[in-house]
Every structure is written in structure tokens, then in C-alpha cells.
Write a protein that holds these residues in place. Structure first.
Motif, PDB file in Angstrom:
ATOM      1  N   GLU A 276      11.061  -3.332   4.288  1.00 51.09           N
ATOM      2  CA  GLU A 276       9.941  -4.241   4.302  1.00 51.09           C
ATOM      3  C   GLU A 276       8.657  -3.461   4.502  1.00 51.09           C
ATOM      4  OE1 GLU A 276       8.598  -8.173   6.797  1.00 51.09           O
ATOM      5  OE2 GLU A 276      10.726  -7.632   6.716  1.00 51.09           O
ATOM      6  N   LYS A 277       7.633  -3.811   3.630  1.00 51.32           N
ATOM      7  CA  LYS A 277       6.352  -3.143   3.794  1.00 51.32           C
ATOM      8  C   LYS A 277       5.461  -3.962   4.707  1.00 51.32           C
ATOM      9  CE  LYS A 277       6.318  -0.458  -0.393  1.00 51.32           C
ATOM     10  NZ  LYS A 277       5.590  -0.141  -1.616  1.00 51.32           N
ATOM     11  N   VAL A 278       4.596  -3.274   5.408  1.00 49.87           N
ATOM     12  CA  VAL A 278       3.715  -3.958   6.369  1.00 49.87           C
ATOM     13  C   VAL A 278       2.555  -4.587   5.622  1.00 49.87           C
ATOM     14  CG1 VAL A 278       2.155  -3.614   8.315  1.00 49.87           C
ATOM     15  CG2 VAL A 278       4.351  -2.391   8.210  1.00 49.87           C
ATOM     16  N   THR A 279       2.292  -5.874   5.885  1.00 47.21           N
ATOM     17  CA  THR A 279       1.092  -6.489   5.322  1.00 47.21           C
ATOM     18  C   THR A 279      -0.044  -6.410   6.330  1.00 47.21           C
ATOM     19  OG1 THR A 279       1.963  -8.602   6.044  1.00 47.21           O
ATOM     20  CG2 THR A 279       2.191  -8.082   3.723  1.00 47.21           C
ATOM     21  N   GLN A 280       0.134  -6.980   7.510  1.00 45.21           N
ATOM     22  CA  GLN A 280      -0.944  -7.034   8.495  1.00 45.21           C
ATOM     23  C   GLN A 280      -0.800  -5.894   9.497  1.00 45.21           C
ATOM     24  OE1 GLN A 280      -3.709  -9.294   8.824  1.00 45.21           O
ATOM     25  NE2 GLN A 280      -4.212  -7.644  10.269  1.00 45.21           N
TER      26      GLN A 280
ATOM     27  N   THR B 191       5.034   5.958  10.875  1.00 38.89           N
ATOM     28  CA  THR B 191       6.419   5.759  10.430  1.00 38.89           C
ATOM     29  C   THR B 191       6.555   4.582   9.471  1.00 38.89           C
ATOM     30  OG1 THR B 191       6.873   4.219  12.221  1.00 38.89           O
ATOM     31  CG2 THR B 191       7.215   6.547  12.709  1.00 38.89           C
ATOM     32  N   LEU B 192       5.477   3.885   9.201  1.00 41.56           N
ATOM     33  CA  LEU B 192       5.583   2.626   8.453  1.00 41.56           C
ATOM     34  C   LEU B 192       5.115   2.769   7.015  1.00 41.56           C
ATOM     35  CD1 LEU B 192       4.061   0.347  11.236  1.00 41.56           C
ATOM     36  CD2 LEU B 192       6.486   0.562  10.644  1.00 41.56           C
ATOM     37  N   ASP B 193       5.674   1.884   6.155  1.00 45.23           N
ATOM     38  CA  ASP B 193       5.183   1.749   4.778  1.00 45.23           C
ATOM     39  C   ASP B 193       4.246   0.549   4.717  1.00 45.23           C
ATOM     40  OD1 ASP B 193       6.560   3.828   3.878  1.00 45.23           O
ATOM     41  OD2 ASP B 193       8.115   2.673   2.808  1.00 45.23           O
TER      42      ASP B 193
ATOM     43  N   THR C 230      -1.238  -4.355  12.950  1.00 44.94           N
ATOM     44  CA  THR C 230      -1.426  -4.976  14.275  1.00 44.94           C
ATOM     45  C   THR C 230      -1.854  -3.900  15.269  1.00 44.94           C
ATOM     46  OG1 THR C 230       0.856  -4.533  14.904  1.00 44.94           O
ATOM     47  CG2 THR C 230       0.394  -6.648  13.803  1.00 44.94           C
ATOM     48  N   PRO C 231      -2.500  -4.310  16.376  1.00 44.89           N
ATOM     49  CA  PRO C 231      -2.910  -3.322  17.397  1.00 44.89           C
ATOM     50  C   PRO C 231      -1.709  -2.492  17.856  1.00 44.89           C
ATOM     51  CG  PRO C 231      -3.862  -5.463  17.874  1.00 44.89           C
ATOM     52  CD  PRO C 231      -2.934  -5.662  16.714  1.00 44.89           C
ATOM     53  N   ASP C 232      -0.556  -3.130  17.906  1.00 42.94           N
ATOM     54  CA  ASP C 232       0.662  -2.461  18.353  1.00 42.94           C
ATOM     55  C   ASP C 232       0.975  -1.232  17.493  1.00 42.94           C
ATOM     56  OD1 ASP C 232       3.042  -2.352  19.891  1.00 42.94           O
ATOM     57  OD2 ASP C 232       4.122  -3.056  18.076  1.00 42.94           O
ATOM     58  N   MET C 233       0.766  -1.387  16.163  1.00 48.55           N
ATOM     59  CA  MET C 233       1.054  -0.288  15.247  1.00 48.55           C
ATOM     60  C   MET C 233       0.120   0.889  15.451  1.00 48.55           C
ATOM     61  SD  MET C 233       1.503  -2.459  11.773  1.00 48.55           S
ATOM     62  CE  MET C 233       2.564  -3.888  11.710  1.00 48.55           C
ATOM     63  N   LEU C 234      -1.036   0.587  16.049  1.00 57.16           N
ATOM     64  CA  LEU C 234      -2.039   1.640  16.199  1.00 57.16           C
ATOM     65  C   LEU C 234      -1.815   2.465  17.459  1.00 57.16           C
ATOM     66  CD1 LEU C 234      -5.181  -0.436  15.114  1.00 57.16           C
ATOM     67  CD2 LEU C 234      -3.820   1.163  13.740  1.00 57.16           C
ATOM     68  N   MET C 235      -0.783   2.079  18.228  1.00 57.58           N
ATOM     69  CA  MET C 235      -0.537   2.800  19.476  1.00 57.58           C
ATOM     70  C   MET C 235       0.503   3.890  19.261  1.00 57.58           C
ATOM     71  SD  MET C 235      -0.965   0.335  22.721  1.00 57.58           S
ATOM     72  CE  MET C 235       0.284  -0.863  22.380  1.00 57.58           C
TER      73      MET C 235
END
Lengths: 458, 516
Positions: free
Chosen positions: A171-175, A188-190, A177-182
Motif C-alpha cells: 500500500e502506498k501512502v496518500t496522506q 521506509t515508506l512508498d 502524517t506527523p507520525d511519519m515525520l518522526m
């Protein structure tokens, strides 16, 4: 892979094959949307897609109501006996009851032949409706009375291909989030990519009304030309609206069909005495009561008249405000509309100056070509009309009026007879020209879609 | 008022040959603009100042001067009239007569004469109350004539286009004109009679049939009766028009004498007010274009009802010179522009709300009592509106705004709208109102908006819980500047979406003044 595609693939990996209708809840998408997502996956070769159409019998709204409440002709029996004319509403039920010989008409009276007639085929059919088959010939009984209908439902059968079974679904990330920026988690995400052709929700700006834009344009022109802005009340007396402007008390414009009258009166100002003597001199009559009548101003000139009594020349004054006429509203008239008016009070002003102001004013407004020709207003002499040239119609169109206030107007109000140049025009006409609107009413329609989407003019 | 004139008819009356284009431009620049051209038919707009131009004869007389075919004070033949008249009426105390002999009228010219008469009746005649005019075939009448009042029952004649004799009472009760104008006479009605006691007319109602004007008529009697001075001018307008059809005017007393009025005007004044640099020679030439005479004094023909004094001469001068030839020049007096403070404040409020994402509306202050029912009716209504839609003045902007949202149910949400305007409580007061509609609209949302709006521009007032006809109990805040809150659910249920709103009086804000 788009997130909804990924979700669908994950579900199918468990089941291998499924109907779209079975996935509605799990995916939070309707069958149509699932179909579209599946189609996109089938293009990629991950699944096969088979469209199915199923027809189903169902009761109409009326059919349901009859099933619940009973046959109309049976319900009718409870009302009888009744005179024929009181059954107009139940005409249909009556016809059926007559056909079934449940009732008869004697003279003008409808009476029941049977109190509780035996169960009809229709009633039986409605009761066991769920067991009925499409091809059941008796169905026509219900169809004839529009109690049943067939409804088509569309569905899709989705089956994973071999390629679909083996492909890895990520699954690719659409939104974001602040969490992903930590802690560098985002590395590690697409991320889903977006196309500029994606349809997105509309975004609307807060905006001024086109008439406000027009008013501001006109205000700026006047302020640039050194005019002082003024205003006055909407409710005024016949004195200010007519008498002070040399409009005789029996003038047709004052009649009920043109002017809005309100209850009550407004006291006359001291200057009324001088105005009254002018009226008596010219027309031999004057009535204080006529002059005190309360009206909605029919023109902003009513305010200009009052301004004259408070002005020390030289002065240049303008106002933009609403006026009222008891008109039948149509594409070019409103009962309420904006007027623009400018006056120049100046000992040294003359008609050539008025022409100068008109050319300057309309030029600054951006009107490309004007023509000034003789006109008529009761309170001006010399009087002029201003026409604007419409290139696409190849004709002149009236845009406004102008003139020098008559000495009979100026002398009582100002105390001395010095030239007062004046001109006025309807604001809506300017707005209509600017925004390419042909109907006056369009401007006041408050259609949010139009107001939100209109093109700004620079 | 609009009159219809055939271009061919007009051309025949003009002294020089002109094209349609010249006539259109000429009439436009004379101040009697062309409303419409339909083949040969011109529809001409004649303003109340130039009622002498309500006929092709009058139009051609002015056009001749303006286009140069025949200038100067217009001449007409005068011939002594043998008609004598005696006059006594209190209902219509002002009476004038003239005769015109030897004129010939085509069918169209008779139609035009009737059109002129009707237009004079409805406009300056104030629907025949102030003036009415009659024209008769003089050859069918036996002078001297008498104008007097008779009891209705003693009046008997065959009115125009009726088949038999009728009494005055019958005429008032059963003819179309009689019913329309009965209020202008009483039990006594004025009548015009000739020497053989025949009734020629019952002014201002109707004429007798026997002496009506047809295309065979060459000799005319003209009368005007009324309740105000000016009947002389009415008669002169008709007589001088007929004189252009080759007739000679005969003076009858009482009636116009056809002598020019003399007005003295200072050339210096005319130059000052028009801004034209002209000498006496040019002045004379220009005035003659307008069919005025000039011999040091200005001579005004008897049909010009619009010339009272020097300013009216100045207008004729400017028209003769040509409005389009004025160069135009701004007056030299220096001044600086100054806006109204109230409008500056309104604009500031507008800008803030637009910044908050609100869309501006403009609606009418006049509205229908139905819409205002929400706010407990109206405080001010107009007495005579043609339409119920515009028969009351709003006392709040909000009811109209609910209506706007109901009309826009299909537009995307959230909907944020505002309007700056006036209301009548019944005093005129300024208002600014706004509304938010969407599925999460709430008290706190509208409070955020109002708090930000007010605190940006003014000291914040004290808001307290209160009651208001538009707002939910327990979700409304009021103060001396206005109100805000969540709209009552019996209103928002019609839209199927929660609404919050505010309405404040900007005049009540305590503003921070600019220092510089």
C-alpha cells in the motif's frame, strides 16, 4: 498501487474470488466504485472481471401500501353508502368495486352489494409475493395496477489471476502524517503519486458581490476626481423627492403607480416656504400635506437637493445609493436599484464643464465611446442624456442623465442662483455591461454557484 | 411619451429633401430621440417640455430649423375670424378658441391630429382634468358659439361614433369615455353650443358626431377648456400645426393672439452658462435654428410652453450649437476626494469577512411579508406596491438570507454568506449579517467568527445568553451590538443542515480611529 486497489487485492488474496456486492462493507465503497477499482486492476492483469445483471421483482411504493392497508376497493366499502359526487377522490377504487360487482349505483347513491367480499387474486398474490416467479402469468394482475416493478442490479464477479495471486501488494501512502515525520520513518515508506488531472473537491474563496466591485470602481473614480462622498435616508418626504426639485404637485411621476408611499408624514423644513412660493408662481397651487407625504426615495437627487441646503460653494459631492420605483420587475427594471449621482456647485461652472466632467467620468469608468444629446428632467435646464456605443449591436444605448439644476431649484435651496452641474446613472447597467449580464434580476438572484464561480475583472 | 409618425408624411412637410439618417440624427440631437424605426414608421419620444412636437407638423417645423431648410420665427397666415364666443363655466373656467381655415388634411393627417390631441390630454392635460382640447368642422357649425353649463338631463346630442341621441346622464353612464371621465363633471356639465342650439361637445368628455373632423374638413374650430391657465397654449399648439397644412389662423376671443412673447436675455449670461464664445450675430443665427426670433430681444412663438426665462434660452442655444460639438473642460476649482467614514467601515468589515471565506450577497430591502413572518412580521410596509414580493421593508437581514440558503440547497457546502445593508426597525439602521451552513455548523463556530470580526475592529462588547426569535434557546448570545448563535431547528430543518448566524449593527462598534 493505489490504496483502494491495495485493499481490494488484500481481500481477494483471502477469497480468490468474490462478488463486488459482498465487499461493499469491508471496503466502504459501493458496487460501482469497486467495479472501477477492479477494472483498473484487471487492466494490470491482476484479476478478471465479470459483470452480472440480475433482475428482481419488487413492490412499488403503492404496492407496499396496498399490501399493508388493503385493497382500495375493499377500503371503499367501509365508507358506503355515499352520494356519488362525494366519491370523486376515490374514482379509481369505485371503478374496480363496480367491476367486481361489490357495489352498485342507485340514483345518485353508491351502496355496497357485498359487505365482506371473498379474497381476490390480487390480495393472494400480494400475500405470497416473495414466492412469485418472474414468469408467473398472474403477475400481470399486479403490473396492471402498477403495484410491482422489476429492478435491475448490477454486480461484478472478481477472480484473481495467477499473476494477481503472486504479486506483492504494497500500500502506498496518500496522506503524510506527523507520525511519519518522526524518526525518519518516512524513509521506509512508498508514496502514492498524484496526477494534476485528479478530480478534487471545489475550493471556494470569500468574495465581494459584483455590485460591490462596481460600486468601488465608481467610488474610486469620484474620489480621484476630488468629490466628497455623501449619503441620505431612503425614507424621505415628497418635499425632498419632488417639490424641492420643481416637480409640480400634480405630476404623473408622483402617482401611486410609480412611487412607494408609506404611512405617516415628515415635517417640512424651513426652506419649504420658499419652494412653495415658486410652485404657486408657476402652477398656482401648493399643498403642505402633499409635500409632507412619506415616500421611499425614487432617486438619489432627493438627497442632492438636501445637500444643497447644507453646502457652501464651491463643492463637489457624490453618492451611490439605492432608490425605489413601484415598477413591475423585469429584465431591465427593478423595484429597488442603485443610483450614482455627482454634483458640482461652483459659481464659475458652465455647460461646457458639465460635458468635461461627463467625458472625464465615463472615460475613467472605461466606457469607450459616449454621446451626449439633449434630454429632459423637470429639475434641470440645460438637460442631457448620455448614450454609450454598443459595438456588437451597432447602436447607442442610454446610460445616464445630466444637466444644470434649474434656477427655480437652486435659488430656494442654496440661497443664491449659482450653477449646479449634476449627472447620474444606474449602477446595475454598468455592472451588467461589465459582467455581460442581460437581465437585471440576475444581479440580485444570490445564486451561490454564480457568485462563487464568476470571473474577476481587473 | 412616444408618438408614431410616417417618414414619408414628415418628408412631405419638410422644406428641404432629407434622408432617413438625417432625420434620425436631427431628432436625436434636438432632444426628441427616435425610439424605434419600423420601415416607414418612426417612433419618436417627445418629452413634456416639447409638447409642440407631438405632431408631424410640429416635428417638421423644428427639424426645418435644425437642419437648415427654413429657420427663424415661423410664419403662418392670419385671417380675421368671424366666430364670436361667449363663455361662462365654473367647472372649467379657463377657455380658449381659434379657427383655422383653408387647411387640407389627408387621412393620415387626421389620424395624426387625433394622436396629438390624445397625447396632450393624457400628459399636460393630466388625463383631461387640467386641459382638454376639441377640434370641429367649422363649416358644419353656425356661429356665434356659447360655452356654458347645463344640467345633465337637459343635455342631448349624438356623441362621436354613437348611433343615436343621448342625454348627458346616458353619456356618462353608458359610453366608454363617459364612464372614464364622469368624475370631472357633476350634475351640471359644461357644453359648447352653436347658434342653432346644437351641442358641439361636452368637455372634457366627448364631442358631437355631426361636426367631427374628416379628411374633407378644410375649416376648423379649435377649443381648449380647463381648470388651469394654459388653454391658450394648447389651442396655439393645435392651430399652428394645422397652419402648416396651408391653413390661415383666425383669432377668436377668448383665445391666443399669436403675438410672440418677448424675452430679454443678456448675451454675457448666455456665454457664462453655456461656456460658448459667441457674438450677437452667432446668437441670432443659432436661435433662429431653433425657430426663435431675435431682434435684440428674443421672440418666443406661442406654442413653446417650456420657455420661462434666460436658462431656457440657454438650452435652446446649446442644442442649436450642437451638444456633440462641445469640447468639454473640467472646472478649474481644486478639490480633494473625501470618502464617507461609514462606507470605509463597511468596506473594512467586508474585507475581513471575505478573508474569513464568506461570500457577499446583495438582496433587496423591500421584501414580502411572507419572508418576514419569521421575524414576527414587519415594522414598515409600503401602501401601494404593485407586487406583494416587494411590499414590506425588512427589519432584519436574516429572514432573506434563510431564503437564499433554501434556494441554494444544491450548491456545495459549507456555505458561508454575508450581507452589508440597511434594515428598518422602523428607523433606518445599518446591519451586517452572516450565516454558515454545513453539517458541522455550530455555536462555537459562529462565535469564533464574530469574536474575531469584532475584536479586529472594535472593543469587544459583553455577550450574554439571551432569547431571540431566530436562535435556539441556550445557544444564542446577545449584546448591545447584535446577536449570534445557532439557528432554531424548525428553520434549519427546511434546509436539512445546521445553520449558525450573526447580525450586528456596525454603528454600535467602538472603533479605533486612525491617527494619521
Amino acid at each position: 498501487m493505489h490504496p483502494s486497489e491495495a485493499k481490494l487485492m488484500n481481500l481477494l488474496k483471502l477469497a480468490k474470488t468474490a462478488k463486488a456486492s459482498q465487499l461493499v462493507n469491508k471496503l466502504d465503497m459501493n458496487v460501482g466504485v469497486i467495479g472501477r477499482v477492479a477494472y483498473s486492476l484487471s487492466e494490470k492483469g491482476f484479476l478478471t472481471l465479470e459483470k452480472t445483471e440480475e433482475s428482481k421483482l419488487q413492490l412499488t411504493k403503492e404496492g407496499k401500501s396496498v399490501k399493508k392497508n388493503g385493497l382500495p376497493e375493499r377500503l371503499l366499502l367501509e365508507l358506503l353508502p355515499q352520494p356519488l359526487e362525494s366519491l370523486q377522490k376515490d374514482r379509481l377504487a369505485l371503478n374496480w368495486a363496480l367491476k367486481r360487482k361489490w357495489v352498485e349505483i342507485k340514483g345518485n347513491n353508491v351502496t355496497a352489494v357485498l359487505k365482506t367480499p371473498p379474497k381476490t387474486r390480487e390480495e393472494t398474490l400480494l400475500e405470497k409475493f416473495k414466492e412469485l416467479k418472474f414468469e408467473d402469468p398472474e403477475l400481470t394482475l399486479l403490473k396492471k395496477r402498477k403495484w410491482v416493478e422489476t429492478k435491475k442490479t448490477i454486480d461484478y464477479v472478481l477472480t484473481l489471476t495467477d499473476e494477481g495471486k503472486t504479486t506483492s501488494v504494497k500500500e502506498k501512502v496518500t496522506q503524510v502524517t506527523p507520525d511519519m515525520l518522526m524518526g525518519k520513518k518516512w524513509k521506509t515508506l512508498d508514496f502514492q503519486s498524484f496526477s494534476p488531472n485528479t478530480s478534487v473537491p471545489n475550493f471556494y474563496a470569500g468574495r465581494f458581490h459584483p455590485l460591490t466591485d462596481t460600486i468601488e470602481k465608481v467610488r474610486r473614480v469620484f474620489l480621484d476626481m476630488g468629490f466628497t462622498e455623501s449619503e441620505g435616508p431612503y425614507i424621505t418626504s415628497s418635499f425632498w423627492c419632488f417639490d424641492s426639485l420643481f416637480v409640480p404637485q400634480d405630476h404623473p411621476a408622483r402617482e401611486m403607480q410609480d412611487t412607494f408611499y408609506l404611512d405617516g408624514t415628515i415635517d417640512l423644513p424651513p426652506v419649504a416656504e420658499k419652494v412653495a412660493s415658486i410652485h404657486e408662481q408657476f402652477w398656482g397651487n401648493w399643498d403642505d400635506e402633499e409635500s409632507k407625504k412619506k415616500v421611499l426615495r425614487t432617486h438619489t437627487t432627493a438627497v442632492s437637493a438636501k445637500i444643497l441646503t447644507e453646502t457652501k460653494p464651491p463643492a463637489k459631492v457624490f453618492q451611490i445609493g439605492r432608490s425605489f420605483r413601484n415598477e413591475t420587475v423585469d429584465y431591465k427594471h427593478g423595484a429597488e436599484f442603485y443610483q450614482v449621482e455627482g454634483i458640482v456647485v461652483d459659481e464659475d461652472a458652465n455647460f461646457n464643464n458639465l460635458i468635461g466632467y461627463l467625458k472625464n467620468f465615463f472615460g475613467k469608468l472605461g466606457v469607450p465611446k459616449i454621446r451626449i444629446r439633449p434630454g429632459y428632467f423637470p429639475y434641470t435646464e440645460l438637460s442631457a442624456e448620455v448614450d454609450v456605443w454598443f459595438e456588437h449591436k451597432k447602436s447607442w444605448l442610454e446610460l445616464g442623465g445630466a444637466g444644470i439644476f434649474r434656477p427655480e431649484v437652486v435659488k430656494p435651496l442654496l440661497g443664491e442662483d449659482i450653477p449646479v452641474l449634476a449627472w447620474g446613472l444606474g449602477l446595475e447597467r454598468i455592472a451588467m455591461m461589465n459582467y455581460g449580464i442581460n437581465d437585471f434580476r440576475e444581479l440580485y438572484k444570490s445564486n451561490l454557484k454564480t457568485l462563487r464561480n464568476r470571473r474577476s475583472l481587473i | 411619451m412616444i408618438i408614431e409618425v410616417s417618414f414619408e408624411e414628415l418628408s412631405k412637410l419638410l422644406k428641404t429633401k432629407v434622408t432617413l439618417e438625417q432625420v434620425i440624427k436631427g431628432l436625436d440631437m434636438l432632444g426628441t430621440p427616435i425610439d424605434d424605426v419600423d420601415g416607414d414608421l418612426l417612433r419618436v419620444e417627445v418629452f413634456p417640455n416639447r409638447i409642440d412636437m407631438l405632431s408631424p407638423e410640429g416635428l417638421s417645423r423644428s427639424l426645418d430649423g435644425f437642419l437648415g431648410g427654413e429657420t427663424g420665427y415661423p410664419l403662418w397666415k392670419m385671417k380675421p375670424s368671424k366666430v364670436e364666443a361667449s363663455v361662462s363655466s365654473t367647472i372649467r373656467p379657463f377657455v380658449s378658441f381659434s379657427t383655422v381655415t383653408g387647411a387640407s388634411l389627408s387621412e393620415t393627417a387626421v389620424q395624426n391630429l387625433m394622436q396629438m390631441q390624445e397625447k396632450l390630454h393624457t400628459t399636460v392635460g393630466r388625463d383631461r382634468k387640467k386641459f382638454s382640447i376639441g377640434v370641429y368642422d367649422l363649416d358644419l357649425i353656425k356661429p356665434p358659439i356659447v360655452f356654458k353649463e347645463l344640467p345633465l338631463k337637459e343635455i342631448q346630442f349624438r356623441p362621436l361614433d354613437e348611433n343615436s341621441d343621448m342625454t348627458g346622464k346616458e353619456i356618462l353612464e353608458s359610453t366608454e369615455k363617459g364612464k372614464k371621465y364622469a368624475h370631472l363633471v357633476g350634475n351640471m356639465a359644461p357644453v359648447l353650443m352653436d347658434d342653432s342650439k346644437r351641442i358641439l361637445s361636452m368637455p372634457p368628455i366627448i364631442n358631437a358626431d355631426f361636426c367631427k373632423v374628416t379628411s374633407n374638413t378644410t375649416n376648423f374650430l379649435i377649443d381648449s377648456t380647463g381648470t388651469s391657465e394654459g388653454t391658450n397654449q394648447m389651442v396655439a399648439i393645435v392651430a399652428t400645426a394645422l397652419a402648416r397644412r396651408g391653413g390661415s389662423i383666425g383669432v377668436v376671443m377668448p383665445g391666443p393672439t399669436y403675438l410672440p412673447r418677448r424675452i430679454k436675455v443678456d448675451l454675457k449670461y448666455l456665454k457664462k452658462i453655456t461656456g460658448l464664445e459667441i457674438n450677437k450675430g452667432t446668437l441670432g443665427r443659432l436661435l433662429e435654428k431653433m425657430r426663435l426670433g431675435y431682434d435684440g430681444d428674443i421672440l418666443v412663438p406661442p406654442y413653446r410652453t417650456d420657455i420661462f426665462g434666460p436658462i431656457d434660452i440657454a438650452e435652446d442655444l446649446a442644442i442649436a450649437y450642437g451638444y456633440e460639438k462641445f469640447e468639454g473642460e473640467l472646472s478649474p476649482t481644486y478639490s480633494t476626494g473625501k470618502p464617507l467614514k461609514s462606507n470605509e467601515l463597511n468596506n473594512e468589515l467586508r474585507k475581513l469577512l471575505v478573508g474569513f471565506g464568506f461570500l457577499e450577497l446583495k438582496t433587496f430591502m423591500l421584501t414580502s411579508p411572507k419572508i418576514l413572518k419569521l421575524s414576527g412580521g414587519y415594522k414598515l410596509k409600503v401602501n401601494n406596491s404593485k407586487s406583494r414580493e416587494y411590499s414590506a421593508l425588512r427589519q432584519s437581514i436574516l429572514p432573506g438570507m434563510f431564503d437564499v440558503l433554501a434556494f441554494n440547497k444544491n450548491a456545495d457546502y459549507p456555505q458561508r454568506v454575508f450581507e452589508v445593508g440597511s434594515v428598518f426597525t422602523p428607523d433606518e439602521e445599518p446591519r451586517i449579517a452572516g450565516m454558515i451552513a454545513h453539517k458541522n455548523s455550530s455555536f462555537s463556530e459562529i462565535k469564533s467568527v464574530v469574536d474575531r470580526l469584532v475584536s479586529t475592529i472594535s472593543k469587544s462588547p459583553e455577550w450574554v445568553s439571551g432569547e431571540h426569535p431566530f436562535f435556539m434557546e441556550g445557544r444564542v448570545a446577545v449584546s448591545d451590538i447584535g446577536v449570534y448563535g445557532e439557528v432554531k431547528l424548525d428553520i434549519s430543518e427546511k434546509l436539512g443542515v445546521p445553520i449558525s448566524a450573526f447580525e450586528i449593527n456596525p454603528r454600535k462598534l467602538s472603533l479605533q480611529e486612525r491617527i494619521l
